[in-house]
Write a protein that holds these residues in place. Structure first.
Motif, PDB file in Angstrom:
ATOM      1  N   GLY A 120     -14.778   6.902  -4.974  1.00 20.95           N
ATOM      2  CA  GLY A 120     -13.872   6.971  -3.838  1.00 20.95           C
ATOM      3  C   GLY A 120     -14.216   6.005  -2.727  1.00 20.95           C
ATOM      4  N   ALA A 121     -15.524   5.779  -2.515  1.00 17.86           N
ATOM      5  CA  ALA A 121     -15.943   4.940  -1.399  1.00 17.86           C
ATOM      6  C   ALA A 121     -15.475   3.505  -1.564  1.00 17.86           C
ATOM      7  N   VAL A 122     -15.515   2.980  -2.791  1.00 17.74           N
ATOM      8  CA  VAL A 122     -15.095   1.591  -2.978  1.00 17.74           C
ATOM      9  C   VAL A 122     -13.610   1.423  -2.652  1.00 17.74           C
ATOM     10  N   VAL A 123     -12.798   2.439  -2.951  1.00 20.32           N
ATOM     11  CA  VAL A 123     -11.369   2.360  -2.629  1.00 20.32           C
ATOM     12  C   VAL A 123     -11.161   2.429  -1.116  1.00 20.32           C
ATOM     13  N   LEU A 124     -11.893   3.324  -0.449  1.00 13.74           N
ATOM     14  CA  LEU A 124     -11.759   3.436   1.004  1.00 13.74           C
ATOM     15  C   LEU A 124     -12.166   2.156   1.713  1.00 13.74           C
ATOM     16  N   VAL A 125     -13.286   1.571   1.293  1.00 17.52           N
ATOM     17  CA  VAL A 125     -13.753   0.359   1.959  1.00 17.52           C
ATOM     18  C   VAL A 125     -12.815  -0.815   1.661  1.00 17.52           C
ATOM     19  N   TYR A 142      -8.071   1.148 -14.171  1.00 12.70           N
ATOM     20  CA  TYR A 142      -7.102   2.245 -14.172  1.00 12.70           C
ATOM     21  C   TYR A 142      -6.160   2.216 -12.972  1.00 12.70           C
ATOM     22  N   LEU A 143      -6.517   1.491 -11.917  1.00  9.33           N
ATOM     23  CA  LEU A 143      -5.820   1.610 -10.644  1.00  9.33           C
ATOM     24  C   LEU A 143      -4.855   0.461 -10.406  1.00  9.33           C
ATOM     25  N   ASP A 144      -3.747   0.794  -9.755  1.00  7.01           N
ATOM     26  CA  ASP A 144      -2.832  -0.230  -9.256  1.00  7.01           C
ATOM     27  C   ASP A 144      -3.371  -0.664  -7.904  1.00  7.01           C
ATOM     28  N   ALA A 145      -4.156  -1.751  -7.899  1.00  2.65           N
ATOM     29  CA  ALA A 145      -4.896  -2.131  -6.700  1.00  2.65           C
ATOM     30  C   ALA A 145      -3.997  -2.640  -5.588  1.00  2.65           C
ATOM     31  N   GLY A 146      -2.799  -3.099  -5.926  1.00  6.14           N
ATOM     32  CA  GLY A 146      -1.896  -3.595  -4.888  1.00  6.14           C
ATOM     33  C   GLY A 146      -2.541  -4.673  -4.050  1.00  6.14           C
ATOM     34  N   LEU A 175       0.837  -1.188   0.000  1.00  2.98           N
ATOM     35  CA  LEU A 175       0.000   0.000   0.000  1.00  2.98           C
ATOM     36  C   LEU A 175       0.879   1.248   0.000  1.00  2.98           C
ATOM     37  N   THR A 176       0.485   2.247  -0.777  1.00  2.00           N
ATOM     38  CA  THR A 176       1.249   3.489  -0.857  1.00  2.00           C
ATOM     39  C   THR A 176       1.188   4.225   0.475  1.00  2.00           C
ATOM     40  N   PRO A 177       2.325   4.644   1.032  1.00  2.00           N
ATOM     41  CA  PRO A 177       2.320   5.342   2.320  1.00  2.00           C
ATOM     42  C   PRO A 177       1.683   6.731   2.222  1.00  2.00           C
ATOM     43  N   TYR A 178       1.114   7.165   3.329  1.00  2.00           N
ATOM     44  CA  TYR A 178       0.627   8.535   3.460  1.00  2.00           C
ATOM     45  C   TYR A 178       1.816   9.477   3.645  1.00  2.00           C
ATOM     46  N   GLU A 179       1.641  10.720   3.211  1.00  2.00           N
ATOM     47  CA  GLU A 179       2.635  11.764   3.443  1.00  2.00           C
ATOM     48  C   GLU A 179       1.959  12.999   4.011  1.00  2.00           C
ATOM     49  N   CYS A 180       2.670  13.680   4.900  1.00  2.00           N
ATOM     50  CA  CYS A 180       2.209  14.965   5.430  1.00  2.00           C
ATOM     51  C   CYS A 180       3.183  16.043   4.999  1.00  2.00           C
ATOM     52  N   ARG A 181       2.703  17.248   4.869  1.00  4.99           N
ATOM     53  CA  ARG A 181       3.561  18.355   4.442  1.00  4.99           C
ATOM     54  C   ARG A 181       4.627  18.685   5.475  1.00  4.99           C
ATOM     55  N   CYS A 182       4.474  18.170   6.699  1.00  5.78           N
ATOM     56  CA  CYS A 182       5.506  18.399   7.718  1.00  5.78           C
ATOM     57  C   CYS A 182       6.722  17.509   7.494  1.00  5.78           C
ATOM     58  N   GLY A 183       6.611  16.546   6.573  1.00  2.00           N
ATOM     59  CA  GLY A 183       7.723  15.659   6.274  1.00  2.00           C
ATOM     60  C   GLY A 183       7.561  14.244   6.791  1.00  2.00           C
ATOM     61  N   ARG A 184       6.581  14.009   7.668  1.00  5.52           N
ATOM     62  CA  ARG A 184       6.356  12.664   8.171  1.00  5.52           C
ATOM     63  C   ARG A 184       5.647  11.812   7.117  1.00  5.52           C
ATOM     64  N   PRO A 239      -8.496  -5.682  -1.728  1.00  9.48           N
ATOM     65  CA  PRO A 239      -9.367  -6.790  -2.159  1.00  9.48           C
ATOM     66  C   PRO A 239     -10.602  -6.282  -2.902  1.00  9.48           C
ATOM     67  N   TRP A 240     -10.393  -5.603  -3.991  1.00  7.27           N
ATOM     68  CA  TRP A 240     -11.491  -4.911  -4.659  1.00  7.27           C
ATOM     69  C   TRP A 240     -12.482  -5.859  -5.321  1.00  7.27           C
ATOM     70  N   ARG A 241     -12.026  -7.010  -5.752  1.00  4.76           N
ATOM     71  CA  ARG A 241     -12.926  -7.926  -6.474  1.00  4.76           C
ATOM     72  C   ARG A 241     -14.080  -8.402  -5.606  1.00  4.76           C
ATOM     73  N   GLU A 242     -13.883  -8.425  -4.291  1.00  4.84           N
ATOM     74  CA  GLU A 242     -14.935  -8.857  -3.379  1.00  4.84           C
ATOM     75  C   GLU A 242     -15.946  -7.748  -3.113  1.00  4.84           C
ATOM     76  N   ILE A 243     -15.612  -6.530  -3.494  1.00  2.00           N
ATOM     77  CA  ILE A 243     -16.387  -5.376  -3.052  1.00  2.00           C
ATOM     78  C   ILE A 243     -17.008  -4.600  -4.213  1.00  2.00           C
ATOM     79  N   THR A 244     -16.377  -4.632  -5.379  1.00  4.36           N
ATOM     80  CA  THR A 244     -16.819  -3.781  -6.479  1.00  4.36           C
ATOM     81  C   THR A 244     -18.277  -4.022  -6.868  1.00  4.36           C
ATOM     82  N   LEU A 245     -18.926  -2.952  -7.276  1.00  4.25           N
ATOM     83  CA  LEU A 245     -20.278  -2.999  -7.842  1.00  4.25           C
ATOM     84  C   LEU A 245     -20.258  -2.570  -9.310  1.00  4.25           C
ATOM     85  N   GLY A 246     -19.065  -2.581  -9.902  1.00  2.00           N
ATOM     86  CA  GLY A 246     -18.949  -2.156 -11.293  1.00  2.00           C
ATOM     87  C   GLY A 246     -18.945  -0.657 -11.465  1.00  2.00           C
ATOM     88  N   GLU A 247     -18.543   0.058 -10.414  1.00  6.52           N
ATOM     89  CA  GLU A 247     -18.532   1.523 -10.432  1.00  6.52           C
ATOM     90  C   GLU A 247     -17.638   2.063 -11.551  1.00  6.52           C
TER      91      GLU A 247
END
Length: 363
Positions: free
Chosen positions: A93-98, A49-53, A2-11, A56-64
């Motif tokens: 966005g919701a399918v990616v978050l879930v 279009y997405l690098d799913a990494g 999974l791609t790491p989060y970044e903050c503008r403070c440098g963390r 587990p999107w196949r279990e969740i997608t609704l064909g969005e």
């Protein structure tokens, strides 16, 4: 991976079920990358279009995704986002978050919403078998509440503003340790909404629109669309990002006010009641990023009044397109800018979304 989060403070942080902001209190982002092109064959959803990494999107997608691009007169194209599974663009966005929450082992989700994002999170949480609680402000369309409850989510109605609703959700997250499925705070949501831009690029045969006219409340579609075209530019597939015209309701327009004053950060406003409940955000958390995205494209902010929203809704209905009032604000802005013969609509195709179904809310 999974791609790491970044903050503008440098963390930076590896995604975790309890991580939704930086220890400094700042917002988290994801680094920009060059998009892989062409899209993968074999799937018709946004996941082509997405690098799913590890998601587990196949279990969740609704064909969005894959929503129609309807050509109107004068080079205008309307992207029919209300054809999404739950009736709004928030599905992207919701399918990616879930899927992220599921990958991180979350047992419970909490989200706050004026309706559509909550509905989308509730639907995908149901697919994923994860419990969900959705916080909404009082006055949210009853049709949206019925939809959220219908997906099995618990609904908590907050007396007060949209900002009060978010604060209540954050308090519950901190108390319970639940995954905060926030379309505002979690940047993985923009990984979903960026596919709006990638689809347009593909549907126009590899052409870049001159202008995107987009609603702006918390800015999830503005930021996602900007990200999508910026990643196409980073891949040297295009040489420019289309100008973004961001639209707010006159009765709640903190971003437009900041833009007019030449500010880099919006200040909170006291909102009036507006038909466009979905973008009635008085103090957008990512306000500085939304302003910067619009500025990067040579775009602008415009506002539309209540009569214009109602007239645009009626005009769309007369063309066979039944949208909720918030979903009509971009078309209302196009009508206003055309009437003023604005240069913001010149230079090539103009694309505007119809973000939410009229079955969710009506005038």
């Amino acid at each position: 991976m999974l791609t790491p989060y970044e903050c503008r403070c440098g963390r930076s942080y590896a995604p975790a079920a309890d991580r939704w902001r930086c220890d400094c209190g700042g917002l988290l982002d994801l680094p920009l990358a060059a998009v892989a092109w062409p899209p993968r064959a074999g799937t018709s959803s946004i996941w082509r279009y997405l690098d799913a990494g590890d998601l587990p999107w196949r279990e969740i997608t609704l064909g969005e995704g894959g929503t129609p691009l309807v050509e109107e007169d004068g080079g205008l194209h309307l992207k029919v986002e209300f054809a999404s599974p739950t009736g709004s663009f928030k599905d992207r966005g919701a399918v990616v978050l879930v899927a992220l929450a599921r990958a991180l082992g979350a047992a419970r989700l909490i989200a706050d919403s004026s309706g559509n994002a909550g509905t989308a999170v509730a639907a995908y949480a149901a697919r994923a078998g994860v419990a969900a609680e959705i916080f909404v402000p009082a006055g949210t369309s009853e049709k949206k509440l019925l939809q959220i409850r219908g997906h099995g989510a618990e609904v908590t109605v907050v007396e007060g503003s949209r900002e009060d609703t978010a604060a209540a959700a954050v308090a519950r997250v901190e108390q319970s340790g639940a995954f905060y499925a926030s379309h505002v705070y979690n940047p993985y949501f923009h990984e979903g909404t960026k596919t709006y831009a990638l689809e347009i690029f593909e549907q126009l045969g590899g052409a870049v629109p001159a202008t995107l006219v987009l609603p702006a409340g918390n800015g999830t579609l503005v930021l996602g669309a900007h990200r999508g075209f910026a990643e196409l530019r980073a891949a040297a597939l295009i040489d420019r990002v289309p100008r973004i015209v961001a639209v707010q309701a006159e009765r709640c327009a903190p971003l437009a006010a900041a833009w007019a004053a030449g500010l880099d950060e919006p200040g909170p406003v006291r909102p009036g009641r507006t038909l466009a409940e979905g973008i009635a955000i008085a103090d957008p958390a990512r306000g500085s990023r939304i302003l910067a995205a619009v500025r990067d494209t040579g775009g602008a902010f415009v506002t539309v009044g209540e009569d214009e929203i109602a007239a645009a809704s009626a005009a769309l209905a007369a063309r066979g397109l039944w949208v909720e009032p918030t979903g009509a604000v971009s078309y209302a802005a196009v009508r206003r800018l055309r009437g003023a013969e604005s240069p913001l609509l010149t230079g090539g195709p103009v694309v505007a979304p119809l973000c939410g179904s009229g079955l969710k809310a009506s005038l």
